[in-house]
Scaffold this motif. Structure first.
Motif, PDB file in Angstrom:
ATOM      1  N   PRO A 101       0.818  -1.222   0.000  1.00 39.83           N
ATOM      2  CA  PRO A 101       0.000   0.000   0.000  1.00 39.83           C
ATOM      3  C   PRO A 101       0.845   1.263   0.000  1.00 39.83           C
ATOM      4  O   PRO A 101       0.339   2.348  -0.280  1.00 39.83           O
ATOM      5  CB  PRO A 101      -0.831  -0.130   1.281  1.00 39.83           C
ATOM      6  CG  PRO A 101      -0.069  -1.089   2.145  1.00 39.83           C
ATOM      7  CD  PRO A 101       0.611  -2.034   1.205  1.00 39.83           C
ATOM      8  N   ILE A 102       2.119   1.118   0.273  1.00 37.93           N
ATOM      9  CA  ILE A 102       3.032   2.267   0.266  1.00 37.93           C
ATOM     10  C   ILE A 102       3.234   2.786  -1.152  1.00 37.93           C
ATOM     11  O   ILE A 102       3.422   3.990  -1.364  1.00 37.93           O
ATOM     12  CB  ILE A 102       4.379   1.887   0.923  1.00 37.93           C
ATOM     13  CG1 ILE A 102       4.178   1.676   2.431  1.00 37.93           C
ATOM     14  CG2 ILE A 102       5.458   2.934   0.660  1.00 37.93           C
ATOM     15  CD1 ILE A 102       5.381   1.107   3.142  1.00 37.93           C
ATOM     16  N   ILE A 103       3.164   1.895  -2.128  1.00 31.49           N
ATOM     17  CA  ILE A 103       3.390   2.313  -3.524  1.00 31.49           C
ATOM     18  C   ILE A 103       2.145   2.165  -4.397  1.00 31.49           C
ATOM     19  O   ILE A 103       2.100   2.740  -5.490  1.00 31.49           O
ATOM     20  CB  ILE A 103       4.567   1.538  -4.160  1.00 31.49           C
ATOM     21  CG1 ILE A 103       4.348   0.026  -4.071  1.00 31.49           C
ATOM     22  CG2 ILE A 103       5.890   1.942  -3.508  1.00 31.49           C
ATOM     23  CD1 ILE A 103       5.390  -0.791  -4.822  1.00 31.49           C
ATOM     24  N   ILE A 104       1.160   1.391  -3.943  1.00 27.92           N
ATOM     25  CA  ILE A 104      -0.046   1.161  -4.751  1.00 27.92           C
ATOM     26  C   ILE A 104      -1.272   1.387  -3.870  1.00 27.92           C
ATOM     27  O   ILE A 104      -1.506   0.623  -2.923  1.00 27.92           O
ATOM     28  CB  ILE A 104      -0.074  -0.271  -5.331  1.00 27.92           C
ATOM     29  CG1 ILE A 104       1.139  -0.528  -6.222  1.00 27.92           C
ATOM     30  CG2 ILE A 104      -1.364  -0.504  -6.113  1.00 27.92           C
ATOM     31  CD1 ILE A 104       1.254  -1.967  -6.707  1.00 27.92           C
ATOM     32  N   ASN A 105      -2.063   2.410  -4.177  1.00 24.71           N
ATOM     33  CA  ASN A 105      -3.281   2.635  -3.398  1.00 24.71           C
ATOM     34  C   ASN A 105      -4.417   1.759  -3.941  1.00 24.71           C
ATOM     35  O   ASN A 105      -4.255   1.057  -4.945  1.00 24.71           O
ATOM     36  CB  ASN A 105      -3.673   4.117  -3.387  1.00 24.71           C
ATOM     37  CG  ASN A 105      -3.940   4.678  -4.775  1.00 24.71           C
ATOM     38  OD1 ASN A 105      -4.379   3.963  -5.675  1.00 24.71           O
ATOM     39  ND2 ASN A 105      -3.691   5.971  -4.965  1.00 24.71           N
ATOM     40  N   ARG A 108      -5.479   2.345  -7.615  1.00 28.47           N
ATOM     41  CA  ARG A 108      -4.475   1.847  -8.556  1.00 28.47           C
ATOM     42  C   ARG A 108      -4.479   0.318  -8.590  1.00 28.47           C
ATOM     43  O   ARG A 108      -4.338  -0.289  -9.668  1.00 28.47           O
ATOM     44  CB  ARG A 108      -3.085   2.369  -8.157  1.00 28.47           C
ATOM     45  CG  ARG A 108      -1.971   1.948  -9.103  1.00 28.47           C
ATOM     46  CD  ARG A 108      -2.183   2.493 -10.485  1.00 28.47           C
ATOM     47  NE  ARG A 108      -1.190   1.991 -11.425  1.00 28.47           N
ATOM     48  CZ  ARG A 108      -1.410   1.783 -12.701  1.00 28.47           C
ATOM     49  NH1 ARG A 108      -2.613   2.027 -13.217  1.00 28.47           N
ATOM     50  NH2 ARG A 108      -0.467   1.328 -13.499  1.00 28.47           N
ATOM     51  N   LYS A 109      -4.667  -0.303  -7.449  1.00 26.99           N
ATOM     52  CA  LYS A 109      -4.731  -1.769  -7.396  1.00 26.99           C
ATOM     53  C   LYS A 109      -5.894  -2.276  -8.244  1.00 26.99           C
ATOM     54  O   LYS A 109      -5.759  -3.263  -8.979  1.00 26.99           O
ATOM     55  CB  LYS A 109      -4.882  -2.234  -5.950  1.00 26.99           C
ATOM     56  CG  LYS A 109      -4.780  -3.743  -5.764  1.00 26.99           C
ATOM     57  CD  LYS A 109      -4.831  -4.128  -4.297  1.00 26.99           C
ATOM     58  CE  LYS A 109      -4.637  -5.626  -4.115  1.00 26.99           C
ATOM     59  NZ  LYS A 109      -4.710  -6.031  -2.684  1.00 26.99           N
ATOM     60  N   HIS A 110      -7.007  -1.585  -8.160  1.00 27.47           N
ATOM     61  CA  HIS A 110      -8.184  -1.954  -8.946  1.00 27.47           C
ATOM     62  C   HIS A 110      -7.911  -1.786 -10.444  1.00 27.47           C
ATOM     63  O   HIS A 110      -8.300  -2.635 -11.256  1.00 27.47           O
ATOM     64  CB  HIS A 110      -9.370  -1.089  -8.518  1.00 27.47           C
ATOM     65  CG  HIS A 110     -10.664  -1.456  -9.165  1.00 27.47           C
ATOM     66  ND1 HIS A 110     -11.293  -2.659  -8.950  1.00 27.47           N
ATOM     67  CD2 HIS A 110     -11.441  -0.770 -10.048  1.00 27.47           C
ATOM     68  CE1 HIS A 110     -12.411  -2.709  -9.660  1.00 27.47           C
ATOM     69  NE2 HIS A 110     -12.528  -1.578 -10.337  1.00 27.47           N
ATOM     70  N   GLU A 111      -7.231  -0.707 -10.825  1.00 23.82           N
ATOM     71  CA  GLU A 111      -6.894  -0.471 -12.230  1.00 23.82           C
ATOM     72  C   GLU A 111      -5.986  -1.578 -12.767  1.00 23.82           C
ATOM     73  O   GLU A 111      -6.151  -2.037 -13.913  1.00 23.82           O
ATOM     74  CB  GLU A 111      -6.199   0.884 -12.374  1.00 23.82           C
ATOM     75  CG  GLU A 111      -7.111   2.086 -12.163  1.00 23.82           C
ATOM     76  CD  GLU A 111      -6.330   3.394 -12.107  1.00 23.82           C
ATOM     77  OE1 GLU A 111      -5.079   3.343 -12.224  1.00 23.82           O
ATOM     78  OE2 GLU A 111      -6.966   4.450 -11.951  1.00 23.82           O
ATOM     79  N   ILE A 112      -5.017  -1.980 -11.962  1.00 26.37           N
ATOM     80  CA  ILE A 112      -4.095  -3.042 -12.374  1.00 26.37           C
ATOM     81  C   ILE A 112      -4.846  -4.348 -12.583  1.00 26.37           C
ATOM     82  O   ILE A 112      -4.627  -5.067 -13.573  1.00 26.37           O
ATOM     83  CB  ILE A 112      -2.971  -3.207 -11.324  1.00 26.37           C
ATOM     84  CG1 ILE A 112      -2.059  -1.970 -11.321  1.00 26.37           C
ATOM     85  CG2 ILE A 112      -2.145  -4.467 -11.598  1.00 26.37           C
ATOM     86  CD1 ILE A 112      -1.078  -1.933 -10.159  1.00 26.37           C
ATOM     87  N   SER A 113      -5.751  -4.675 -11.675  1.00 25.19           N
ATOM     88  CA  SER A 113      -6.557  -5.900 -11.811  1.00 25.19           C
ATOM     89  C   SER A 113      -7.394  -5.871 -13.079  1.00 25.19           C
ATOM     90  O   SER A 113      -7.486  -6.870 -13.812  1.00 25.19           O
ATOM     91  CB  SER A 113      -7.470  -6.072 -10.595  1.00 25.19           C
ATOM     92  OG  SER A 113      -6.723  -6.320  -9.424  1.00 25.19           O
ATOM     93  N   CYS A 221       5.616   6.669  -8.241  1.00 23.85           N
ATOM     94  CA  CYS A 221       4.662   6.094  -7.295  1.00 23.85           C
ATOM     95  C   CYS A 221       4.525   7.009  -6.078  1.00 23.85           C
ATOM     96  O   CYS A 221       5.201   8.034  -5.961  1.00 23.85           O
ATOM     97  CB  CYS A 221       5.130   4.701  -6.864  1.00 23.85           C
ATOM     98  SG  CYS A 221       6.625   4.726  -5.836  1.00 23.85           S
ATOM     99  N   ASN A 222       3.679   6.592  -5.150  1.00 21.94           N
ATOM    100  CA  ASN A 222       3.442   7.401  -3.945  1.00 21.94           C
ATOM    101  C   ASN A 222       4.702   7.559  -3.098  1.00 21.94           C
ATOM    102  O   ASN A 222       4.925   8.616  -2.499  1.00 21.94           O
ATOM    103  CB  ASN A 222       2.326   6.772  -3.107  1.00 21.94           C
ATOM    104  CG  ASN A 222       0.973   6.847  -3.788  1.00 21.94           C
ATOM    105  OD1 ASN A 222       0.754   7.706  -4.636  1.00 21.94           O
ATOM    106  ND2 ASN A 222       0.079   5.936  -3.440  1.00 21.94           N
ATOM    107  N   LEU A 223       5.516   6.506  -3.029  1.00 22.60           N
ATOM    108  CA  LEU A 223       6.746   6.589  -2.243  1.00 22.60           C
ATOM    109  C   LEU A 223       7.721   7.581  -2.868  1.00 22.60           C
ATOM    110  O   LEU A 223       8.379   8.355  -2.158  1.00 22.60           O
ATOM    111  CB  LEU A 223       7.393   5.209  -2.124  1.00 22.60           C
ATOM    112  CG  LEU A 223       8.678   5.126  -1.299  1.00 22.60           C
ATOM    113  CD1 LEU A 223       8.467   5.659   0.116  1.00 22.60           C
ATOM    114  CD2 LEU A 223       9.206   3.692  -1.262  1.00 22.60           C
TER     115      LEU A 223
END
Length: 264
Positions: A101-105, A108-113, A221-223
């Motif tokens: 979750p530090i790099i993928i909110n 974004r996780k939903h978009e990747i899926s 990314c977020n980090l």
């Protein structure tokens, strides 16, 4: 990318593929398929443009998929997505996203899926602990990209080895020549698809357009955005962008846009 630079990169990666074949580290069907794919991009280089009649994603150029298993490290960005598109024409291909979750909110996780589903490939999220890297980034001890990149690659490689994959594929654009495809000591072939084919970012976008895929995202990314709040770390980020500009894998215009994202 300058034509001569691209041709040199393609010649070098072709030599790396031939070396694997000479050492009998690659199956005949995989060598033939990768050689054919490579030749398509070489022909395209001679035509100077990624808009030539030779389009490696056309059904007319379909290859016989081998029984080799390939795992693509999949971030959902342009480079990993074009790697997945090309890989599934060669191998029995799965995707892995190393997740924190530090790099993928969540969005974004939903978009990747969703993108993995659109590609029609099996997809797995595997957790990685980046909390120490984040903490040290906040403390300004170091720029996170190098350590984060290593942690993600090691996690993906461990998964590939534990699940008996023959190839691990990354969307690396800069590791050209002998680094673009090579046999790792632990018995798996690493293939950096864009660098193997001397693909620059806009060329990858054109290939994805044929698949009706359009990826638009801001730089980093977020980090990395946390790191870029520090002026000294901004310098390291900008150096990374300039490396890509010098290698001509992104245009000067895109490099400038990315730098503006960093300092904004």
């Amino acid at each position: 990318m300058d034509l001569e630079l691209r041709k040199r990169a393609l010649t070098s990666s072709k030599d790396a593929l031939s070396l694997l074949n000479n050492k009998k580290l690659i199956s005949k069907i995989d060598f033939d398929n990768l050689n054919k794919l490579h030749d398509d991009f070489w022909t395209d280089s001679l035509n100077i443009s990624m808009t030539s009649n030779t389009n490696p994603t056309n059904d007319d150029n379909a290859l016989d998929i081998s029984n080799s298993k390939a795992l693509v490290a999949f971030s959902g960005g342009v480079d990993s997505t074009v790697s997945a598109v090309l890989a599934k024409k060669l191998f029995k291909t799965d995707l892995i996203t190393v997740y924190s979750p530090i790099i993928i909110n969540d969005d974004r996780k939903h978009e990747i899926s969703n993108l993995a589903q659109k590609l029609g490939l099996s997809h797995t999220f595997v957790d990685v602990d980046l909390s120490e890297i984040k903490e040290n980034t906040i403390k300004k001890k170091y720029h996170p990209c190098g350590k984060c990149h290593t942690a993600i690659e090691n996690t993906a490689l461990t998964y590939a080895l534990n699940n008996s994959y023959d190839y691990i594929i990354y969307g690396d654009m800069l590791s050209t020549g002998p680094l673009s495809i090579h046999y790792l000591k632990n018995g798996i072939i690493r293939l950096n698809m864009p660098s193997f084919l001397a693909l620059e970012k806009n060329g990858s976008r054109k290939l994805l357009k044929h698949e009706k895929i359009n990826i638009v995202q801001s730089y980093g990314c977020n980090l990395l955005k946390i790191a870029n709040k520090n002026k000294n770390m901004q310098k390291f980020t900008i150096q990374r962008i300039l490396r890509e500009v010098r290698a001509q894998v992104i245009t000067k215009e895109e490099g400038l846009k990315n730098i503006k994202d960093v300092i904004s």
